[in-house]
Design an enzyme around this catalytic site. Structure first.
Site, PDB file in Angstrom:
ATOM      1  N   LYS A  89     -16.879 -14.164   6.006  1.00 51.52           N
ATOM      2  CA  LYS A  89     -17.564 -15.225   6.758  1.00 51.52           C
ATOM      3  C   LYS A  89     -19.087 -15.201   6.580  1.00 51.52           C
ATOM      4  O   LYS A  89     -19.721 -16.250   6.534  1.00 51.52           O
ATOM      5  CB  LYS A  89     -17.213 -15.142   8.257  1.00 51.52           C
ATOM      6  CG  LYS A  89     -15.772 -15.581   8.535  1.00 51.52           C
ATOM      7  CD  LYS A  89     -15.478 -15.621  10.023  1.00 51.52           C
ATOM      8  CE  LYS A  89     -14.017 -15.955  10.262  1.00 51.52           C
ATOM      9  NZ  LYS A  89     -13.695 -16.092  11.689  1.00 51.52           N
ATOM     10  N   ASP A 124     -14.968 -21.721  15.163  1.00 51.37           N
ATOM     11  CA  ASP A 124     -14.382 -20.685  16.034  1.00 51.37           C
ATOM     12  C   ASP A 124     -14.780 -20.872  17.503  1.00 51.37           C
ATOM     13  O   ASP A 124     -13.941 -20.812  18.404  1.00 51.37           O
ATOM     14  CB  ASP A 124     -14.812 -19.286  15.573  1.00 51.37           C
ATOM     15  CG  ASP A 124     -14.049 -18.830  14.336  1.00 51.37           C
ATOM     16  OD1 ASP A 124     -12.931 -19.318  14.108  1.00 51.37           O
ATOM     17  OD2 ASP A 124     -14.585 -17.972  13.606  1.00 51.37           O
TER      18      ASP A 124
HETATM   19  N1  LIG Z   1      -7.583 -15.891  18.317  1.00 50.81           N
HETATM   20  C1  LIG Z   1      -8.378 -16.097  17.287  1.00 50.81           C
HETATM   21  O1  LIG Z   1      -8.464 -17.213  16.740  1.00 50.81           O
HETATM   22  C2  LIG Z   1      -9.250 -14.981  16.798  1.00 50.81           C
HETATM   23  C3  LIG Z   1     -10.362 -15.250  15.986  1.00 50.81           C
HETATM   24  C4  LIG Z   1     -11.174 -14.189  15.553  1.00 50.81           C
HETATM   25  C5  LIG Z   1     -10.846 -12.880  15.906  1.00 50.81           C
HETATM   26  N2  LIG Z   1      -9.739 -12.648  16.678  1.00 50.81           N
HETATM   27  C6  LIG Z   1      -9.419 -11.272  17.100  1.00 50.81           C
HETATM   28  O2  LIG Z   1     -10.556 -10.776  17.804  1.00 50.81           O
HETATM   29  C7  LIG Z   1     -10.716  -9.389  17.598  1.00 50.81           C
HETATM   30  C8  LIG Z   1     -12.145  -9.090  17.127  1.00 50.81           C
HETATM   31  O3  LIG Z   1     -12.402  -9.766  15.912  1.00 50.81           O
HETATM   32  P1  LIG Z   1     -13.861  -9.722  15.234  1.00 50.81           P
HETATM   33  O4  LIG Z   1     -13.760 -10.511  14.002  1.00 50.81           O
HETATM   34  O5  LIG Z   1     -14.904 -10.037  16.234  1.00 50.81           O
HETATM   35  O6  LIG Z   1     -13.948  -8.152  14.856  1.00 50.81           O
HETATM   36  P2  LIG Z   1     -15.258  -7.247  14.649  1.00 50.81           P
HETATM   37  O7  LIG Z   1     -16.401  -8.064  14.205  1.00 50.81           O
HETATM   38  O8  LIG Z   1     -14.791  -6.102  13.814  1.00 50.81           O
HETATM   39  O9  LIG Z   1     -15.591  -6.700  16.133  1.00 50.81           O
HETATM   40  C9  LIG Z   1     -14.726  -5.775  16.767  1.00 50.81           C
HETATM   41  C10 LIG Z   1     -15.174  -5.574  18.210  1.00 50.81           C
HETATM   42  O10 LIG Z   1     -14.215  -4.712  18.860  1.00 50.81           O
HETATM   43  C11 LIG Z   1     -14.923  -3.589  19.424  1.00 50.81           C
HETATM   44  N3  LIG Z   1     -14.055  -2.412  19.420  1.00 50.81           N
HETATM   45  C12 LIG Z   1     -13.284  -1.944  18.401  1.00 50.81           C
HETATM   46  N4  LIG Z   1     -12.622  -0.835  18.786  1.00 50.81           N
HETATM   47  C13 LIG Z   1     -12.999  -0.593  20.079  1.00 50.81           C
HETATM   48  C14 LIG Z   1     -12.675   0.429  21.028  1.00 50.81           C
HETATM   49  N5  LIG Z   1     -11.808   1.408  20.727  1.00 50.81           N
HETATM   50  N6  LIG Z   1     -13.241   0.356  22.266  1.00 50.81           N
HETATM   51  C15 LIG Z   1     -14.092  -0.637  22.587  1.00 50.81           C
HETATM   52  N7  LIG Z   1     -14.445  -1.634  21.723  1.00 50.81           N
HETATM   53  C16 LIG Z   1     -13.903  -1.602  20.484  1.00 50.81           C
HETATM   54  C17 LIG Z   1     -16.142  -3.414  18.535  1.00 50.81           C
HETATM   55  O11 LIG Z   1     -17.107  -2.643  19.194  1.00 50.81           O
HETATM   56  P3  LIG Z   1     -18.224  -1.833  18.358  1.00 50.81           P
HETATM   57  O12 LIG Z   1     -19.302  -2.829  18.041  1.00 50.81           O
HETATM   58  O13 LIG Z   1     -18.658  -0.764  19.276  1.00 50.81           O
HETATM   59  O14 LIG Z   1     -17.548  -1.307  17.115  1.00 50.81           O
HETATM   60  C18 LIG Z   1     -16.544  -4.887  18.346  1.00 50.81           C
HETATM   61  O15 LIG Z   1     -17.193  -5.389  19.502  1.00 50.81           O
HETATM   62  C19 LIG Z   1      -9.626  -8.990  16.601  1.00 50.81           C
HETATM   63  O16 LIG Z   1      -8.542  -8.473  17.348  1.00 50.81           O
HETATM   64  C20 LIG Z   1      -9.234 -10.302  15.940  1.00 50.81           C
HETATM   65  O17 LIG Z   1      -7.893 -10.303  15.498  1.00 50.81           O
HETATM   66  C21 LIG Z   1      -8.954 -13.661  17.138  1.00 50.81           C
END
Ligand SMILES: NC(=O)c1ccc[n+]([C@@H]2O[C@H](COP(=O)([O-])OP(=O)(O)OC[C@H]3O[C@@H](n4cnc5c(N)ncnc54)[C@H](OP(=O)(O)O)[C@@H]3O)[C@@H](O)[C@H]2O)c1
Length: 287
Positions: free
Chosen positions: A70, A106
Protein backbone atom coordinates in the site's frame (compact mmCIF):
# COMPACT_ATOMS: atom_id res chain seq x y z
CA UNK A 1 -10.79 -0.57 -23.86
CA UNK A 2 -13.33 1.39 -21.80
CA UNK A 3 -13.03 1.73 -18.04
CA UNK A 4 -16.36 -0.06 -17.74
CA UNK A 5 -15.13 -3.37 -19.12
CA UNK A 6 -11.40 -3.77 -18.46
CA UNK A 7 -9.62 -6.26 -16.24
CA UNK A 8 -9.32 -5.75 -12.47
CA UNK A 9 -6.98 -7.21 -9.86
CA UNK A 10 -5.89 -7.43 -6.26
CA UNK A 11 -2.17 -6.84 -5.93
CA UNK A 12 -0.31 -8.33 -2.95
CA UNK A 13 2.42 -10.74 -1.87
CA UNK A 14 1.19 -13.34 -1.19
CA UNK A 15 -2.31 -12.72 -2.52
CA UNK A 16 -3.91 -16.11 -3.20
CA UNK A 17 -5.77 -15.97 0.16
CA UNK A 18 -7.59 -12.74 -0.75
CA UNK A 19 -11.41 -12.73 -0.79
CA UNK A 20 -11.50 -9.68 -3.09
CA UNK A 21 -11.90 -11.77 -6.30
CA UNK A 22 -14.96 -13.50 -4.80
CA UNK A 23 -16.52 -10.14 -3.84
CA UNK A 24 -15.82 -8.23 -7.06
CA UNK A 25 -16.62 -11.12 -9.41
CA UNK A 26 -19.99 -11.45 -7.61
CA UNK A 27 -20.75 -7.82 -8.50
CA UNK A 28 -19.41 -8.19 -12.05
CA UNK A 29 -21.68 -11.23 -12.58
CA UNK A 30 -24.67 -9.19 -11.39
CA UNK A 31 -23.86 -6.70 -14.20
CA UNK A 32 -23.60 -9.50 -16.76
CA UNK A 33 -19.81 -9.11 -16.95
CA UNK A 34 -17.22 -11.89 -17.07
CA UNK A 35 -15.20 -12.59 -13.85
CA UNK A 36 -12.27 -10.37 -14.84
CA UNK A 37 -11.06 -9.60 -11.26
CA UNK A 38 -8.03 -11.73 -10.41
CA UNK A 39 -5.22 -12.08 -7.85
CA UNK A 40 -2.00 -10.44 -9.10
CA UNK A 41 1.13 -11.18 -7.05
CA UNK A 42 3.97 -8.64 -7.23
CA UNK A 43 7.23 -9.58 -5.55
CA UNK A 44 8.34 -6.74 -3.20
CA UNK A 45 11.82 -7.09 -4.76
CA UNK A 46 10.45 -6.05 -8.18
CA UNK A 47 10.19 -2.49 -9.53
CA UNK A 48 6.63 -1.70 -8.43
CA UNK A 49 5.96 1.17 -10.86
CA UNK A 50 7.21 -0.94 -13.79
CA UNK A 51 4.98 -3.82 -12.69
CA UNK A 52 1.97 -1.46 -12.75
CA UNK A 53 2.87 -0.23 -16.23
CA UNK A 54 2.95 -3.84 -17.40
CA UNK A 55 -0.53 -4.32 -15.95
CA UNK A 56 -1.80 -1.31 -17.90
CA UNK A 57 -0.25 -2.73 -21.08
CA UNK A 58 -2.00 -6.04 -20.36
CA UNK A 59 -5.43 -4.35 -20.25
CA UNK A 60 -6.03 -3.81 -16.53
CA UNK A 61 -8.14 -0.73 -15.75
CA UNK A 62 -8.11 -1.00 -11.99
CA UNK A 63 -6.55 -2.79 -9.04
CA UNK A 64 -6.85 -3.06 -5.30
CA UNK A 65 -3.66 -3.15 -3.28
CA UNK A 66 -3.04 -5.12 -0.12
CA UNK A 67 -0.13 -6.04 2.17
CA UNK A 68 2.76 -5.26 1.70
CA UNK A 69 2.29 -2.81 -1.18
CA UNK A 70 0.00 0.00 0.00
CA UNK A 71 2.84 2.44 0.70
CA UNK A 72 4.73 1.44 -2.48
CA UNK A 73 1.52 2.12 -4.42
CA UNK A 74 1.24 5.53 -2.77
CA UNK A 75 4.75 6.39 -3.96
CA UNK A 76 4.11 5.11 -7.50
CA UNK A 77 1.01 7.21 -8.32
CA UNK A 78 0.74 10.19 -10.69
CA UNK A 79 -2.31 11.52 -8.82
CA UNK A 80 -3.91 10.83 -5.43
CA UNK A 81 -7.33 11.24 -3.83
CA UNK A 82 -7.46 13.53 -0.79
CA UNK A 83 -7.95 10.53 1.53
CA UNK A 84 -5.00 8.60 0.07
CA UNK A 85 -2.84 11.71 0.34
CA UNK A 86 -3.70 12.09 4.03
CA UNK A 87 -3.45 8.39 4.91
CA UNK A 88 -0.16 7.96 3.02
CA UNK A 89 -1.27 4.67 1.44
CA UNK A 90 -3.24 3.53 -1.61
CA UNK A 91 -5.65 0.59 -1.77
CA UNK A 92 -7.30 1.39 -5.11
CA UNK A 93 -5.52 2.15 -8.39
CA UNK A 94 -7.13 3.35 -11.62
CA UNK A 95 -5.10 2.96 -14.81
CA UNK A 96 -6.08 6.03 -16.81
CA UNK A 97 -4.42 5.96 -20.22
CA UNK A 98 -0.86 5.76 -18.96
CA UNK A 99 -1.52 7.74 -15.76
CA UNK A 100 -1.94 6.06 -12.39
CA UNK A 101 -4.50 7.47 -9.98
CA UNK A 102 -4.54 6.25 -6.38
CA UNK A 103 -7.37 6.28 -3.85
CA UNK A 104 -7.88 4.83 -0.40
CA UNK A 105 -11.34 3.48 0.40
CA UNK A 106 -10.45 1.73 3.70
CA UNK A 107 -11.50 4.56 6.02
CA UNK A 108 -14.71 5.45 4.18
CA UNK A 109 -15.52 1.74 3.97
CA UNK A 110 -15.09 1.50 7.74
CA UNK A 111 -17.43 4.46 8.28
CA UNK A 112 -20.02 2.93 5.90
CA UNK A 113 -19.87 -0.32 7.90
CA UNK A 114 -20.54 1.59 11.14
CA UNK A 115 -23.50 3.41 9.60
CA UNK A 116 -24.97 0.15 8.30
CA UNK A 117 -24.62 -1.48 11.74
CA UNK A 118 -26.05 1.58 13.51
CA UNK A 119 -29.08 1.64 11.21
CA UNK A 120 -29.69 -2.10 11.52
CA UNK A 121 -29.60 -1.91 15.34
CA UNK A 122 -31.28 1.52 15.65
CA UNK A 123 -28.24 2.67 17.62
CA UNK A 124 -27.25 6.22 18.56
CA UNK A 125 -25.13 8.31 16.22
CA UNK A 126 -21.53 7.26 16.89
CA UNK A 127 -20.29 10.57 15.39
CA UNK A 128 -21.46 12.54 18.44
CA UNK A 129 -19.25 10.95 21.11
CA UNK A 130 -15.50 10.35 21.49
CA UNK A 131 -14.04 7.23 19.86
CA UNK A 132 -11.30 4.91 21.14
CA UNK A 133 -9.00 3.36 18.54
CA UNK A 134 -6.79 0.43 19.59
CA UNK A 135 -3.72 0.09 17.36
CA UNK A 136 -1.61 2.34 15.17
CA UNK A 137 -0.86 0.29 12.05
CA UNK A 138 -1.98 0.82 8.46
CA UNK A 139 -5.66 0.14 9.14
CA UNK A 140 -5.67 2.53 12.10
CA UNK A 141 -4.27 5.33 9.92
CA UNK A 142 -7.15 5.04 7.46
CA UNK A 143 -9.72 4.75 10.26
CA UNK A 144 -8.41 7.79 12.16
CA UNK A 145 -8.49 9.95 9.02
CA UNK A 146 -12.09 8.84 8.33
CA UNK A 147 -13.20 9.43 11.94
CA UNK A 148 -11.72 12.92 11.77
CA UNK A 149 -13.54 13.62 8.49
CA UNK A 150 -16.78 12.30 10.03
CA UNK A 151 -16.52 14.95 12.77
CA UNK A 152 -16.00 12.70 15.80
CA UNK A 153 -15.34 15.17 18.67
CA UNK A 154 -12.34 13.32 20.17
CA UNK A 155 -10.25 10.42 18.92
CA UNK A 156 -8.37 8.51 21.63
CA UNK A 157 -5.58 6.26 20.37
CA UNK A 158 -3.55 3.66 22.25
CA UNK A 159 -0.97 1.29 20.83
CA UNK A 160 1.43 -1.32 22.22
CA UNK A 161 4.33 0.74 20.83
CA UNK A 162 3.38 4.24 21.95
CA UNK A 163 5.88 5.88 19.56
CA UNK A 164 3.94 4.51 16.57
CA UNK A 165 0.75 6.07 17.92
CA UNK A 166 2.56 9.38 18.50
CA UNK A 167 3.64 9.29 14.85
CA UNK A 168 -0.04 9.47 13.83
CA UNK A 169 -0.49 12.89 15.47
CA UNK A 170 -1.99 15.32 12.97
CA UNK A 171 -3.96 12.73 11.01
CA UNK A 172 -7.10 14.19 12.59
CA UNK A 173 -8.01 17.03 14.95
CA UNK A 174 -8.65 16.28 18.61
CA UNK A 175 -6.45 13.19 18.88
CA UNK A 176 -5.37 12.05 22.35
CA UNK A 177 -2.62 9.44 22.58
CA UNK A 178 -1.90 7.31 25.61
CA UNK A 179 -0.17 4.10 26.71
CA UNK A 180 -1.53 0.68 25.73
CA UNK A 181 -2.21 -0.05 29.40
CA UNK A 182 -4.54 2.99 29.53
CA UNK A 183 -7.02 1.39 27.13
CA UNK A 184 -9.19 0.04 29.94
CA UNK A 185 -9.82 3.50 31.41
CA UNK A 186 -10.12 5.39 28.12
CA UNK A 187 -13.50 3.93 27.18
CA UNK A 188 -15.34 6.40 29.46
CA UNK A 189 -18.13 8.09 27.47
CA UNK A 190 -17.07 6.71 24.09
CA UNK A 191 -19.69 5.90 21.46
CA UNK A 192 -17.24 3.79 19.48
CA UNK A 193 -14.47 1.35 20.35
CA UNK A 194 -12.53 -0.16 17.47
CA UNK A 195 -9.85 -2.83 17.58
CA UNK A 196 -7.45 -2.38 14.67
CA UNK A 197 -4.70 -4.57 16.17
CA UNK A 198 -4.21 -8.17 15.11
CA UNK A 199 -5.17 -9.35 18.63
CA UNK A 200 -8.14 -11.71 18.44
CA UNK A 201 -7.17 -12.98 15.00
CA UNK A 202 -6.77 -16.73 14.46
CA UNK A 203 -3.41 -17.72 15.97
CA UNK A 204 -3.12 -14.49 18.01
CA UNK A 205 -3.93 -13.91 21.71
CA UNK A 206 -7.35 -12.44 22.52
CA UNK A 207 -7.68 -8.73 23.17
CA UNK A 208 -8.17 -8.20 26.91
CA UNK A 209 -10.90 -5.62 27.65
CA UNK A 210 -12.44 -6.02 31.13
CA UNK A 211 -16.22 -5.92 31.50
CA UNK A 212 -15.95 -2.67 33.50
CA UNK A 213 -14.14 -0.97 30.60
CA UNK A 214 -16.94 -1.92 28.21
CA UNK A 215 -19.46 -0.81 30.84
CA UNK A 216 -17.95 2.70 30.81
CA UNK A 217 -18.80 3.19 27.12
CA UNK A 218 -22.02 5.05 26.23
CA UNK A 219 -25.08 2.81 26.33
CA UNK A 220 -25.48 0.89 23.02
CA UNK A 221 -22.05 1.97 21.81
CA UNK A 222 -20.59 0.46 18.66
CA UNK A 223 -17.77 -2.00 19.30
CA UNK A 224 -16.00 -2.94 16.12
CA UNK A 225 -13.34 -5.58 15.54
CA UNK A 226 -11.90 -5.19 12.06
CA UNK A 227 -10.41 -8.68 12.35
CA UNK A 228 -12.70 -11.07 10.44
CA UNK A 229 -11.03 -14.45 10.98
CA UNK A 230 -12.67 -15.51 13.23
CA UNK A 231 -15.82 -13.57 12.48
CA UNK A 232 -16.92 -13.53 16.14
CA UNK A 233 -13.86 -12.51 18.16
CA UNK A 234 -13.81 -12.60 21.99
CA UNK A 235 -14.19 -8.78 21.91
CA UNK A 236 -17.38 -9.00 19.86
CA UNK A 237 -18.78 -11.70 22.13
CA UNK A 238 -18.10 -9.46 25.13
CA UNK A 239 -19.61 -6.46 23.29
CA UNK A 240 -22.89 -8.23 22.65
CA UNK A 241 -22.99 -9.68 26.17
CA UNK A 242 -22.67 -6.17 27.61
CA UNK A 243 -25.58 -4.77 25.56
CA UNK A 244 -23.50 -2.89 23.00
CA UNK A 245 -23.66 -3.19 19.21
CA UNK A 246 -20.98 -5.51 17.81
CA UNK A 247 -19.65 -4.75 14.33
CA UNK A 248 -17.47 -7.39 12.68
CA UNK A 249 -14.71 -6.82 10.13
CA UNK A 250 -16.63 -8.15 7.14
CA UNK A 251 -18.57 -4.90 6.96
CA UNK A 252 -15.39 -2.87 6.39
CA UNK A 253 -14.04 -5.46 3.95
CA UNK A 254 -17.22 -5.35 1.85
CA UNK A 255 -17.80 -1.60 2.02
CA UNK A 256 -14.24 -0.65 1.04
CA UNK A 257 -14.58 -3.05 -1.88
CA UNK A 258 -17.89 -1.46 -2.95
CA UNK A 259 -16.25 1.99 -2.96
CA UNK A 260 -13.38 0.69 -5.11
CA UNK A 261 -15.83 -0.94 -7.52
CA UNK A 262 -17.69 2.36 -7.82
CA UNK A 263 -14.44 4.13 -8.78
CA UNK A 264 -13.84 1.68 -11.65
CA UNK A 265 -17.36 0.95 -12.87
CA UNK A 266 -19.15 4.18 -11.91
CA UNK A 267 -21.83 2.40 -9.88
CA UNK A 268 -21.87 1.46 -6.16
CA UNK A 269 -22.76 -2.25 -5.92
CA UNK A 270 -25.03 -3.53 -3.13
CA UNK A 271 -23.53 -4.91 0.07
CA UNK A 272 -26.29 -7.35 0.97
CA UNK A 273 -26.91 -10.49 3.01
CA UNK A 274 -26.49 -12.79 0.00
CA UNK A 275 -22.93 -11.59 -0.62
CA UNK A 276 -22.08 -11.59 3.08
CA UNK A 277 -23.33 -15.19 3.40
CA UNK A 278 -21.28 -16.22 0.37
CA UNK A 279 -18.19 -14.72 1.97
CA UNK A 280 -18.87 -16.35 5.34
CA UNK A 281 -19.27 -19.75 3.63
CA UNK A 282 -15.97 -19.22 1.84
CA UNK A 283 -14.17 -18.24 5.06
CA UNK A 284 -15.66 -21.29 6.82
CA UNK A 285 -14.04 -23.61 4.27
CA UNK A 286 -10.65 -22.40 5.44
CA UNK A 287 -11.39 -22.61 9.16
N1 LIG B 1 -11.79 -5.70 7.87
C1 LIG B 1 -10.97 -5.17 7.00
O1 LIG B 1 -11.36 -4.75 5.90
C2 LIG B 1 -9.53 -4.99 7.37
C3 LIG B 1 -8.71 -4.10 6.66
C4 LIG B 1 -7.37 -3.94 7.03
C5 LIG B 1 -6.85 -4.70 8.08
N2 LIG B 1 -7.66 -5.58 8.74
C6 LIG B 1 -7.13 -6.34 9.89
O2 LIG B 1 -6.66 -5.39 10.84
C7 LIG B 1 -5.54 -5.89 11.54
C8 LIG B 1 -4.39 -4.87 11.47
O3 LIG B 1 -4.03 -4.65 10.12
P1 LIG B 1 -2.91 -3.55 9.73
O4 LIG B 1 -2.79 -3.60 8.27
O5 LIG B 1 -3.19 -2.27 10.41
O6 LIG B 1 -1.60 -4.23 10.40
P2 LIG B 1 -0.26 -3.52 10.90
O7 LIG B 1 0.00 -2.28 10.14
O8 LIG B 1 0.76 -4.61 10.90
O9 LIG B 1 -0.58 -3.11 12.43
C9 LIG B 1 -0.73 -4.10 13.42
C10 LIG B 1 -1.20 -3.46 14.72
O10 LIG B 1 -1.45 -4.50 15.68
C11 LIG B 1 -0.69 -4.23 16.87
N3 LIG B 1 -0.31 -5.48 17.51
C12 LIG B 1 0.21 -6.60 16.93
N4 LIG B 1 0.42 -7.56 17.86
C13 LIG B 1 0.03 -7.02 19.05
C14 LIG B 1 0.01 -7.51 20.40
N5 LIG B 1 0.43 -8.76 20.69
N6 LIG B 1 -0.47 -6.69 21.38
C15 LIG B 1 -0.91 -5.45 21.09
N7 LIG B 1 -0.91 -4.93 19.83
C16 LIG B 1 -0.45 -5.71 18.83
C17 LIG B 1 0.52 -3.45 16.37
O11 LIG B 1 1.12 -2.77 17.44
P3 LIG B 1 2.67 -2.34 17.37
O12 LIG B 1 2.70 -1.05 16.60
O13 LIG B 1 3.07 -2.19 18.78
O14 LIG B 1 3.41 -3.44 16.66
C18 LIG B 1 -0.17 -2.52 15.36
O15 LIG B 1 -0.85 -1.46 16.01
C19 LIG B 1 -5.23 -7.24 10.91
O16 LIG B 1 -5.82 -8.23 11.72
C20 LIG B 1 -5.91 -7.19 9.55
O17 LIG B 1 -6.30 -8.47 9.10
C21 LIG B 1 -8.98 -5.73 8.42
Amino acid sequence: MSASSGKLAIIGWPVSHSRSPLIHNHWLAARGEAPVYQPYPIDPKDDFRRALEQMAEAGFVGANVTVPHKEAAFNAMDALSAAAEKIGAVNTISFEGGRLRGANTDGDGFVASLDAAMQAASGQDWRRQPALVLGAGGAARAIIVALGAAGVPAIRVVNRSRDKAEALTGLADNMHIDDWSARTRMTEGCGLLVNTTSLGMVGQPALEMPEAALGALCPRALICDIVYAPLETPLLRAARASGHIGVDGLGMLLQQAALSFEIWRGERPPVNAALRDKLIADLAQEA
